[in-house]
Motif scaffolding. Structure first.
Motif, PDB file in Angstrom:
ATOM      1  N   ASP B 177       1.035  -1.256   0.154  1.00  6.74           N
ATOM      2  CA  ASP B 177      -0.020  -0.076   0.616  1.00  6.74           C
ATOM      3  C   ASP B 177       0.600   1.061  -0.144  1.00  6.74           C
ATOM      4  OD1 ASP B 177      -2.001   1.817   0.485  1.00  6.74           O
ATOM      5  OD2 ASP B 177      -2.793   0.839   1.878  1.00  6.74           O
ATOM      6  N   GLU B 178       1.151   1.777  -1.220  1.00  2.00           N
ATOM      7  CA  GLU B 178       1.998   2.935  -1.645  1.00  2.00           C
ATOM      8  C   GLU B 178       2.996   3.027  -0.267  1.00  2.00           C
ATOM      9  OE1 GLU B 178       0.567   6.889  -1.520  1.00  2.00           O
ATOM     10  OE2 GLU B 178      -1.737   6.128  -1.366  1.00  2.00           O
ATOM     11  N   PRO B 179       3.939   1.937  -1.100  1.00  2.53           N
ATOM     12  CA  PRO B 179       5.056   1.752   0.226  1.00  2.53           C
ATOM     13  C   PRO B 179       6.040   3.112  -0.145  1.00  2.53           C
ATOM     14  CG  PRO B 179       5.674   0.229  -1.957  1.00  2.53           C
ATOM     15  CD  PRO B 179       4.137   0.630  -2.222  1.00  2.53           C
ATOM     16  N   THR B 180       6.278   3.520  -1.217  1.00  5.71           N
ATOM     17  CA  THR B 180       7.717   4.324  -1.436  1.00  5.71           C
ATOM     18  C   THR B 180       6.739   5.991  -1.568  1.00  5.71           C
ATOM     19  OG1 THR B 180       6.565   4.525  -4.341  1.00  5.71           O
ATOM     20  CG2 THR B 180       8.508   3.141  -3.492  1.00  5.71           C
ATOM     21  N   ALA B 181       5.373   6.235  -1.008  1.00  2.00           N
ATOM     22  CA  ALA B 181       5.264   7.513  -0.649  1.00  2.00           C
ATOM     23  C   ALA B 181       5.922   8.839  -0.028  1.00  2.00           C
ATOM     24  CB  ALA B 181       4.272   7.381   0.514  1.00  2.00           C
ATOM     25  N   SER B 182       7.151   8.600   1.311  1.00  2.00           N
ATOM     26  CA  SER B 182       7.787   9.335   1.876  1.00  2.00           C
ATOM     27  C   SER B 182       9.276   9.214   1.344  1.00  2.00           C
ATOM     28  CB  SER B 182       7.292   9.149   2.784  1.00  2.00           C
ATOM     29  OG  SER B 182       7.093   8.661   3.103  1.00  2.00           O
ATOM     30  N   LEU B 183       9.225   8.347   0.436  1.00  2.41           N
ATOM     31  CA  LEU B 183      11.013   7.786   0.429  1.00  2.41           C
ATOM     32  C   LEU B 183      11.722   8.659  -0.930  1.00  2.41           C
ATOM     33  CD1 LEU B 183      10.762   3.982  -0.165  1.00  2.41           C
ATOM     34  CD2 LEU B 183      11.146   5.364   1.852  1.00  2.41           C
ATOM     35  N   ASP B 184      12.377   9.469  -1.027  1.00  2.00           N
ATOM     36  CA  ASP B 184      13.625   9.624  -1.688  1.00  2.00           C
ATOM     37  C   ASP B 184      13.729   9.186  -3.060  1.00  2.00           C
ATOM     38  OD1 ASP B 184      15.622   8.451  -1.016  1.00  2.00           O
ATOM     39  OD2 ASP B 184      16.408   9.942   1.066  1.00  2.00           O
ATOM     40  N   ALA B 185      14.430   9.794  -3.869  1.00  2.00           N
ATOM     41  CA  ALA B 185      15.250   9.055  -5.289  1.00  2.00           C
ATOM     42  C   ALA B 185      15.482   8.066  -5.101  1.00  2.00           C
ATOM     43  CB  ALA B 185      14.763   9.759  -6.521  1.00  2.00           C
ATOM     44  N   ARG B 186      16.428   8.001  -4.480  1.00  2.00           N
ATOM     45  CA  ARG B 186      17.305   6.797  -4.106  1.00  2.00           C
ATOM     46  C   ARG B 186      17.156   5.641  -3.451  1.00  2.00           C
ATOM     47  NH1 ARG B 186      22.599   6.168   0.099  1.00  2.00           N
ATOM     48  NH2 ARG B 186      21.356   7.730   1.715  1.00  2.00           N
ATOM     49  N   ASN B 187      15.885   6.086  -2.309  1.00  3.61           N
ATOM     50  CA  ASN B 187      15.500   4.707  -1.337  1.00  3.61           C
ATOM     51  C   ASN B 187      14.487   3.804  -2.607  1.00  3.61           C
ATOM     52  OD1 ASN B 187      17.113   4.521   0.858  1.00  3.61           O
ATOM     53  ND2 ASN B 187      16.472   6.156   1.280  1.00  3.61           N
ATOM     54  N   ARG B 188      13.227   4.713  -3.587  1.00  5.05           N
ATOM     55  CA  ARG B 188      12.678   4.688  -3.890  1.00  5.05           C
ATOM     56  C   ARG B 188      13.318   3.094  -4.822  1.00  5.05           C
ATOM     57  NH1 ARG B 188      10.399   9.731  -4.919  1.00  5.05           N
ATOM     58  NH2 ARG B 188      11.707  10.057  -6.511  1.00  5.05           N
ATOM     59  N   ASP B 189      14.389   3.420  -5.354  1.00  7.02           N
ATOM     60  CA  ASP B 189      14.865   2.883  -6.098  1.00  7.02           C
ATOM     61  C   ASP B 189      15.451   1.450  -5.596  1.00  7.02           C
ATOM     62  OD1 ASP B 189      14.704   4.457  -8.902  1.00  7.02           O
ATOM     63  OD2 ASP B 189      17.463   5.148  -8.221  1.00  7.02           O
ATOM     64  N   VAL B 190      15.848   1.816  -4.810  1.00  9.81           N
ATOM     65  CA  VAL B 190      15.839   0.771  -3.594  1.00  9.81           C
ATOM     66  C   VAL B 190      14.665  -0.125  -3.588  1.00  9.81           C
ATOM     67  CG1 VAL B 190      16.693  -0.484  -1.115  1.00  9.81           C
ATOM     68  CG2 VAL B 190      17.976   1.289  -1.991  1.00  9.81           C
ATOM     69  N   VAL B 191      13.400  -0.369  -3.389  1.00  7.31           N
ATOM     70  CA  VAL B 191      12.496  -0.697  -3.589  1.00  7.31           C
ATOM     71  C   VAL B 191      11.843  -0.899  -5.010  1.00  7.31           C
ATOM     72  CG1 VAL B 191       9.672  -0.376  -3.081  1.00  7.31           C
ATOM     73  CG2 VAL B 191      11.276   1.264  -2.117  1.00  7.31           C
ATOM     74  N   ILE B 192      11.601  -0.127  -5.820  1.00  6.34           N
ATOM     75  CA  ILE B 192      12.403  -1.144  -6.845  1.00  6.34           C
ATOM     76  C   ILE B 192      12.867  -2.148  -7.652  1.00  6.34           C
ATOM     77  CG2 ILE B 192      12.393  -1.102  -9.251  1.00  6.34           C
ATOM     78  CD1 ILE B 192      12.007   2.417  -8.819  1.00  6.34           C
ATOM     79  N   GLU B 193      14.036  -2.215  -6.676  1.00  6.13           N
ATOM     80  CA  GLU B 193      14.774  -3.614  -6.529  1.00  6.13           C
ATOM     81  C   GLU B 193      14.462  -4.580  -5.665  1.00  6.13           C
ATOM     82  OE1 GLU B 193      18.833  -2.556  -5.483  1.00  6.13           O
ATOM     83  OE2 GLU B 193      19.140  -0.769  -6.522  1.00  6.13           O
ATOM     84  N   LEU B 194      14.042  -4.127  -4.632  1.00  3.98           N
ATOM     85  CA  LEU B 194      13.334  -5.405  -3.627  1.00  3.98           C
ATOM     86  C   LEU B 194      12.219  -6.521  -4.912  1.00  3.98           C
ATOM     87  CD1 LEU B 194      13.556  -3.837  -0.683  1.00  3.98           C
ATOM     88  CD2 LEU B 194      14.731  -5.294  -1.472  1.00  3.98           C
ATOM     89  N   ILE B 195      11.712  -5.228  -5.385  1.00  2.15           N
ATOM     90  CA  ILE B 195      10.147  -5.657  -6.254  1.00  2.15           C
ATOM     91  C   ILE B 195      10.242  -7.275  -7.283  1.00  2.15           C
ATOM     92  CG2 ILE B 195       7.973  -5.210  -7.387  1.00  2.15           C
ATOM     93  CD1 ILE B 195       7.800  -2.299  -5.904  1.00  2.15           C
ATOM     94  N   ALA B 196      11.657  -6.316  -7.768  1.00  2.51           N
ATOM     95  CA  ALA B 196      12.067  -7.207  -8.723  1.00  2.51           C
ATOM     96  C   ALA B 196      12.770  -8.111  -8.335  1.00  2.51           C
ATOM     97  CB  ALA B 196      12.899  -6.114 -10.108  1.00  2.51           C
ATOM     98  N   ALA B 197      13.343  -8.314  -6.644  1.00  4.40           N
ATOM     99  CA  ALA B 197      13.503  -9.368  -6.839  1.00  4.40           C
ATOM    100  C   ALA B 197      12.946 -10.734  -5.907  1.00  4.40           C
ATOM    101  CB  ALA B 197      14.140  -8.840  -4.819  1.00  4.40           C
ATOM    102  N   LYS B 198      11.846  -9.506  -5.517  1.00  4.75           N
ATOM    103  CA  LYS B 198      10.735 -10.333  -5.240  1.00  4.75           C
ATOM    104  C   LYS B 198       9.443 -11.163  -6.299  1.00  4.75           C
ATOM    105  CE  LYS B 198      10.141 -10.731  -0.547  1.00  4.75           C
ATOM    106  NZ  LYS B 198      10.214 -11.897  -0.234  1.00  4.75           N
ATOM    107  N   LYS B 199       9.901 -10.849  -7.505  1.00  5.99           N
ATOM    108  CA  LYS B 199       8.984 -11.313  -8.724  1.00  5.99           C
ATOM    109  C   LYS B 199      10.174 -12.401  -9.381  1.00  5.99           C
ATOM    110  CE  LYS B 199       8.175  -6.879 -10.698  1.00  5.99           C
ATOM    111  NZ  LYS B 199       7.806  -6.345 -12.170  1.00  5.99           N
ATOM    112  N   ALA B 200      11.650 -12.344  -9.144  1.00  4.55           N
ATOM    113  CA  ALA B 200      12.286 -13.098 -10.033  1.00  4.55           C
ATOM    114  C   ALA B 200      11.958 -14.277  -9.004  1.00  4.55           C
ATOM    115  CB  ALA B 200      13.757 -12.671  -9.689  1.00  4.55           C
ATOM    116  N   THR B 201      11.962 -14.843  -7.745  1.00  8.83           N
ATOM    117  CA  THR B 201      11.500 -15.510  -7.079  1.00  8.83           C
ATOM    118  C   THR B 201      10.045 -16.098  -7.670  1.00  8.83           C
ATOM    119  OG1 THR B 201      10.668 -14.547  -5.085  1.00  8.83           O
ATOM    120  CG2 THR B 201      12.972 -14.924  -5.125  1.00  8.83           C
ATOM    121  N   GLY B 202       9.816 -15.809  -8.378  1.00  6.21           N
ATOM    122  CA  GLY B 202       8.248 -16.043  -8.079  1.00  6.21           C
ATOM    123  C   GLY B 202       6.865 -14.930  -7.264  1.00  6.21           C
ATOM    124  N   VAL B 203       7.175 -14.769  -6.937  1.00  8.93           N
ATOM    125  CA  VAL B 203       6.214 -13.920  -5.595  1.00  8.93           C
ATOM    126  C   VAL B 203       5.047 -12.864  -6.312  1.00  8.93           C
ATOM    127  CG1 VAL B 203       5.675 -11.552  -3.811  1.00  8.93           C
ATOM    128  CG2 VAL B 203       7.413 -14.037  -3.618  1.00  8.93           C
TER     129      VAL B 203
END
Lengths: 258, 235
Positions: B177-203
């Motif tokens: 639920d809006e996990p990136t709403a109050s993050l700066d650009a650098r940390n938004r990118d980390v969340v994007i990476e984390l989501i990609a990693a989850k997808k890669a494991t079939g989540v």
């Protein structure tokens, strides 16, 4: 996780003459679950707790408890001695006022040790070591072990009462407003402690409280009572975030925001 | 592709008993499924019912009508009618959730807030803390904050604790639920990476992202929630 509940309550009612204490309450409680019973004064939540812990006998209905041997026993058909034994070994009861659950004129260590002796421990050194261990788990310094609870603050007394109840490794603990009457900072410490102990020990607990924040922190499931009846029940976060009964909506909307 | 969660014909309204019982319909006829290894995004303006849908899928909001079928423990369960105890088991094993705001607990350190979901699932406390440290470091939360309770943290710091808490487990379904709403650009990118990693494991992920760039980066499909507006259903 077992597939059988620890406690099965069916159509439990208690009348005081024509006055309703609690009316037709049914639920199951599983090991490791914390159930909060909320409602305002006079809603019947304490009557229910007293019936479940057999401190009061209900007017009708049944409650059966799964004993350590796996057999269900009907609580209100047990002999007085059997019920007392259950209360001393497998159950705990944390009173709102620690003076009701402690012996105020014997030492803190003896308050904890007494429960151990009740279940047959006789070795003084071992009892004392267990008492020290439990006092430290509830954050009471070892050098207070010989002091009487009369000399303790309200928060310390409540923590001591919790140690006294949990030392025998109960499977079910009843709590009646465990944080009532304490300062908020002391409450927070106690709640944190209770949360940790309940998780670590896998306790089942029934917590009566009028404080919805306490219920949110401690419990997974909730029953809302009004005029002796359960008006709503479900997951704690569900009941609080999406209250459906008119009375629950009133309770939730009455919380002060800080 | 496996679909671990199927929503069919779900409807939700709120009845305000303190306001003369007026009924506020939120959504109706909600039907979709999410797939393993994909991130599905709920789109639509504020107030369209996106968060309400996520909350129903987590068993937090009650469902008036319809079914939410979840693959759980080698079986299929309808979350809309499941008992509280079953919903708790589903949350423990199958569906994870990153809420918009962190609900802080007095006196519990950020590190333990993050490690807690693993400890609840029976993992050893020290190994859970090890994973929590790694995630908090990845999300650039200053190490000096790890031992402190998050109640006094800034909005962005609290949100990173919340994200770490949600991503630490291996739930096959993850709601965001809006996990990136109050993050700066650098940390938004980390969340994007984390989501990609989850997808890669079939989540299977289902999220709400108001941030256009994040949505572009993570979304495999967008479901327009305005299609589920209560007035739109004929019959």
């Amino acid at each position: 996780m077992t597939d059988e509940p620890l406690l099965r309550v069916s159509a439990l009612s208690k009348f005081y003459g024509s006055r309703v204490g609690c009316d037709n309450v049914s639920f199951d409680l599983w090991p490791g679950e914390v159930l909060a019973v909320v409602g305002e004064s006079g809603s019947g939540k304490t009557t229910l707790l007293n019936c479940l812990s057999t401190r009061l006998l209900p007017s009708s209905g049944t409650a059966s408890y799964r004993m350590r041997d796996g057999q269900f026993r009907e609580l209100y058909r047990m002999s007085e001695a059997e019920r007392r034994f259950l209360m001393r070994t497998d159950w705990g009861f944390v009173h709102q006022n620690p003076a009701d659950g402690l012996r105020m004129t014997v030492s803190a260590g003896a308050n904890v040790g007494e429960r151990l002796m009740a279940v047959g421990d006789r070795h003084y050194g071992k009892i004392r070591a267990t008492a020290v261990d439990w006092l430290s788990r509830v954050e009471i310094d070892e050098d207070r072990i010989d002091d009487e609870p009369r000399a303790f603050s309200g928060g310390m007394r409540q923590r001591l009462q919790i140690a006294r109840n949990l030392v025998t490794g109960p499977r079910l603990v009843f709590m009646d407003e465990p944080t009532g009457g304490l300062d908020v900072s002391v409450q927070a410490r106690l709640l944190d402690l209770l949360r940790g102990l309940v998780t670590d020990l896998g306790l089942a607990a029934i917590v009566v409280t009028h404080d919805l924040a306490v219920a949110r922190l401690l419990s997974q499931r909730m029953m809302v009572m009004k005029d002796g009846r359960v008006v709503e029940s479900g997951l704690t976060d569900g009941v609080l975030d999406d209250p459906r009964a008119p009375y629950t909506q009133l309770l939730v909307s009455s919380i002060l925001q800080v | 592709m496996p679909t671990p969660l199927v929503v069919s014909d779900v409807a939700k309204s709120f009845t305000m008993h303190l306001r003369d019982g007026i009924k506020l319909p939120v959504v109706a006829g909600v039907s979709f499924s999410i797939r393993a290894g994909e991130c599905t995004v709920l789109g639509g303006p504020s107030g369209a019912g996106k968060s309400s849908i996520l909350k129903m899928l987590y068993g937090n909001y009650a469902v008036d009508e319809g079914q939410i079928i979840v693959k759980h423990d080698d079986g299929l369960i309808d979350l809309a009618t499941a008992s509280p105890r079953t919903v708790l088991a589903i949350r423990r094993q199958t569906i994870g959730y990153v809420s918009q705001f962190l609900r802080t607990v007095p006196r519990v350190s950020a590190l333990d807030v993050v490690a807690e979901p693993l400890v609840e699932r029976g993992e050893d406390r020290e190994s859970a803390r090890g994973k929590a440290r790694a995630l908090l470091a990845q999300l650039n939360l200053p190490e000096k904050l790890w031992a402190l309770p998050p109640a006094t943290f800034s909005g962005g710091e609290q949100q990173r604790v919340n994200i770490a808490r949600g991503f630490i487990t291996e739930h096959p379904i993850l709601l965001l639920d809006e996990p990136t709403a109050s993050l700066d650009a650098r940390n938004r990118d980390v969340v994007i990476e984390l989501i990609a990693a989850k997808k890669a494991t079939g989540v299977a992920l289902l999220g709400i992202f108001h941030d256009h760039d994040v949505r572009e980066a993570v979304a495999d499909r967008i479901i327009d929630v305005t299609a589920f507006a209560p007035g739109k259903i004929a019959a």
